[in-house]
Design an enzyme around this catalytic site. Structure first.
Site, PDB file in Angstrom:
ATOM      1  N   SER A 197      33.598   5.124 -24.686  1.00 30.17           N
ATOM      2  CA  SER A 197      32.575   5.252 -23.651  1.00 30.17           C
ATOM      3  C   SER A 197      31.285   4.519 -23.974  1.00 30.17           C
ATOM      4  O   SER A 197      30.383   4.457 -23.137  1.00 30.17           O
ATOM      5  CB  SER A 197      32.262   6.730 -23.412  1.00 30.17           C
ATOM      6  OG  SER A 197      31.707   7.316 -24.575  1.00 30.17           O
ATOM      7  N   LYS A 198      31.161   3.951 -25.166  1.00 34.26           N
ATOM      8  CA  LYS A 198      29.917   3.287 -25.561  1.00 34.26           C
ATOM      9  C   LYS A 198      29.759   1.949 -24.827  1.00 34.26           C
ATOM     10  O   LYS A 198      30.711   1.403 -24.276  1.00 34.26           O
ATOM     11  CB  LYS A 198      29.892   3.066 -27.070  1.00 34.26           C
ATOM     12  CG  LYS A 198      30.070   4.318 -27.906  1.00 34.26           C
ATOM     13  CD  LYS A 198      29.022   5.377 -27.635  1.00 34.26           C
ATOM     14  CE  LYS A 198      29.203   6.573 -28.564  1.00 34.26           C
ATOM     15  NZ  LYS A 198      28.307   7.686 -28.220  1.00 34.26           N
ATOM     16  N   PRO A 199      28.545   1.373 -24.856  1.00 36.42           N
ATOM     17  CA  PRO A 199      28.360   0.077 -24.193  1.00 36.42           C
ATOM     18  C   PRO A 199      29.349  -0.985 -24.660  1.00 36.42           C
ATOM     19  O   PRO A 199      29.823  -1.794 -23.856  1.00 36.42           O
ATOM     20  CB  PRO A 199      26.913  -0.285 -24.565  1.00 36.42           C
ATOM     21  CG  PRO A 199      26.228   1.043 -24.673  1.00 36.42           C
ATOM     22  CD  PRO A 199      27.251   1.945 -25.303  1.00 36.42           C
ATOM     23  N   LEU A 200      29.678  -1.000 -25.953  1.00 35.96           N
ATOM     24  CA  LEU A 200      30.743  -1.846 -26.477  1.00 35.96           C
ATOM     25  C   LEU A 200      31.735  -0.918 -27.165  1.00 35.96           C
ATOM     26  O   LEU A 200      31.458  -0.400 -28.246  1.00 35.96           O
ATOM     27  CB  LEU A 200      30.201  -2.880 -27.467  1.00 35.96           C
ATOM     28  CG  LEU A 200      31.232  -3.850 -28.055  1.00 35.96           C
ATOM     29  CD1 LEU A 200      31.880  -4.692 -26.956  1.00 35.96           C
ATOM     30  CD2 LEU A 200      30.592  -4.748 -29.110  1.00 35.96           C
ATOM     31  N   PHE A 202      33.223   4.022 -29.926  1.00 35.74           N
ATOM     32  CA  PHE A 202      33.940   5.019 -29.121  1.00 35.74           C
ATOM     33  C   PHE A 202      34.105   4.450 -27.707  1.00 35.74           C
ATOM     34  O   PHE A 202      33.230   3.729 -27.223  1.00 35.74           O
ATOM     35  CB  PHE A 202      33.126   6.319 -29.109  1.00 35.74           C
ATOM     36  CG  PHE A 202      33.824   7.491 -28.494  1.00 35.74           C
ATOM     37  CD1 PHE A 202      34.789   8.194 -29.195  1.00 35.74           C
ATOM     38  CD2 PHE A 202      33.502   7.903 -27.207  1.00 35.74           C
ATOM     39  CE1 PHE A 202      35.421   9.286 -28.627  1.00 35.74           C
ATOM     40  CE2 PHE A 202      34.140   8.983 -26.621  1.00 35.74           C
ATOM     41  CZ  PHE A 202      35.106   9.681 -27.337  1.00 35.74           C
TER      42      PHE A 202
END
Length: 367
Positions: free
Chosen positions: A186-189, A184
């Protein structure tokens, strides 16, 4: 002007040439489903996590669902997990007819408390699903040891927020029977839509997951098992491949920014997340706990500082799940955290000046 909660625009500006070129290659070859970038990404992610198999899927939710389907979760089977998480964790269990069995969290990490798991195990327990919340891995060695003592119960790490995090020198997603993550945005990756991945060292489970994600097909129009339309599309894989080019730098930045927040907030009347000595936290959200949360959020909003609540109501109190779950223990820490947690702006491109602005506004709000 308000700060961005997550600065995806700055990230794209830094990676624009690579991301644009990779997306253009997909547009040129036209293989939008299961194109060559899918295999390329799976090989890169498996190498990164130190796992034998990576299977990209349509979302983090789909990753959890396919993991449970590969384990043949049946109606009435129980999965031990946490109530203090996003709904997808319980959603996939209920969709398959299973029963989420909740145990409480550690009050200082907000992660599942391993000491409570053993008492929750019953003959119906089919899996244990710890959530690596906010970017810090749960105590996976303790959880795996409990699972092993009870006949080798499969352990699924819900690593939607912790891709890139380390635990005792090993990477999140490579610590259990399954690792499941989300891309998604907004995730770190993250990608530029929905996407996710599964990780395992088990050849049979990997093959099951590959079949399930394409409607249960072992070959075209041979449906060996019940499946779903769960593929990650080629364009999204191209985006993640582009982002991987500076991912190590981004993780280093997240760790540094998180440490700086921890130091700057140490003297304020709030509760910071504890990070255990044998692991790190990639801060998918930089979350603190405060009293008078509504007033603090409003004061920050007035100062141009966005916030978010991850999560305001534990799952055993959600209308969709309260009659479909079982709380194996009282959940006072989950309920207390839900009343007090608040996430602050966090991304690899957050500048020190922006961070100072957040801290100053928070100090004033708590005064």
């Amino acid at each position: 002007m308000s700060l961005p909660f997550i600065d995806l625009k700055a990230q794209y500006a830094a990676l624009k040439p690579s991301i644009d070129a990779r997306m253009q290659r997909v547009l040129d070859h036209g293989q939008y489903i299961m194109g060559p970038e899918v295999k390329e990404l799976e090989e890169a992610l498996a190498a990164y996590t130190g796992t034998r198999h990576c299977i990209t899927v349509a979302s983090g939710t789909e990753a959890l669902l396919i993991a449970l389907m590969a384990l043949d979760l049946q109606p009435g089977d129980e999965v031990i997990t946490t109530a203090f998480t996003f709904a997808a964790t319980a959603e996939v269990i209920v969709l398959l007819g299973g029963v989420p069995v909740f145990v409480d969290i550690e009050p200082d990490t907000c992660n599942l408390d391993p000491s409570l798991i053993e008492a929750a195990i019953t003959p119906r327990t089919k899996a244990i699903m710890p959530v690596s919340l906010y970017g810090q891995v749960c105590d996976m060695d303790a959880i795996n040891a409990i699972a092993a003592r009870h006949g080798g119960i499969p352990v699924i790490e819900d690593a939607a927020q912790s891709f890139g995090a380390s635990y005792q020198g090993r990477k999140s997603c490579g610590l259990g029977t399954w690792g499941a993550t989300s891309f998604f945005p907004s995730k770190p990756l993250g990608c530029y839509g929905d996407g996710g991945a599964l990780f395992t060292d088990d050849d049979a489970l990997a093959q099951a997951a590959r079949e399930i994600r394409v409607h249960g097909q072992s070959q075209r129009y041979t449906h060996t098992r019940v499946g779903v339309g769960g593929r990650m599309d080629t364009l999204q894989c191209a985006v993640v491949l582009g982002k991987l080019e500076r991912f190590d730098w981004e993780i280093a930045r997240r760790l540094a920014i998180g440490d700086r927040y921890q130091q700057q907030l140490a003297a304020l009347p709030l509760q910071r997340l504890a990070v255990r000595e044998d692991r790190d936290c990639v801060w998918a959200q930089f979350t603190v706990q405060v009293d008078r949360r509504e007033a603090v959020v409003e004061a920050l909003k007035a100062a141009g500082i966005p916030t978010a609540i991850h999560y305001p109501r534990p799952l055993h109190r959600q209308p969709a799940y309260e009659q479909r779950c079982r709380a194996a223990t009282p959940l006072p820490h989950s309920e207390a955290a839900a009343r007090r947690v608040m996430s602050l702006p966090m991304s690899a491109d957050l500048s020190e000046a922006q961070q100072d602005q957040v801290v100053a506004a928070l100090r004033a709000a708590l005064a």
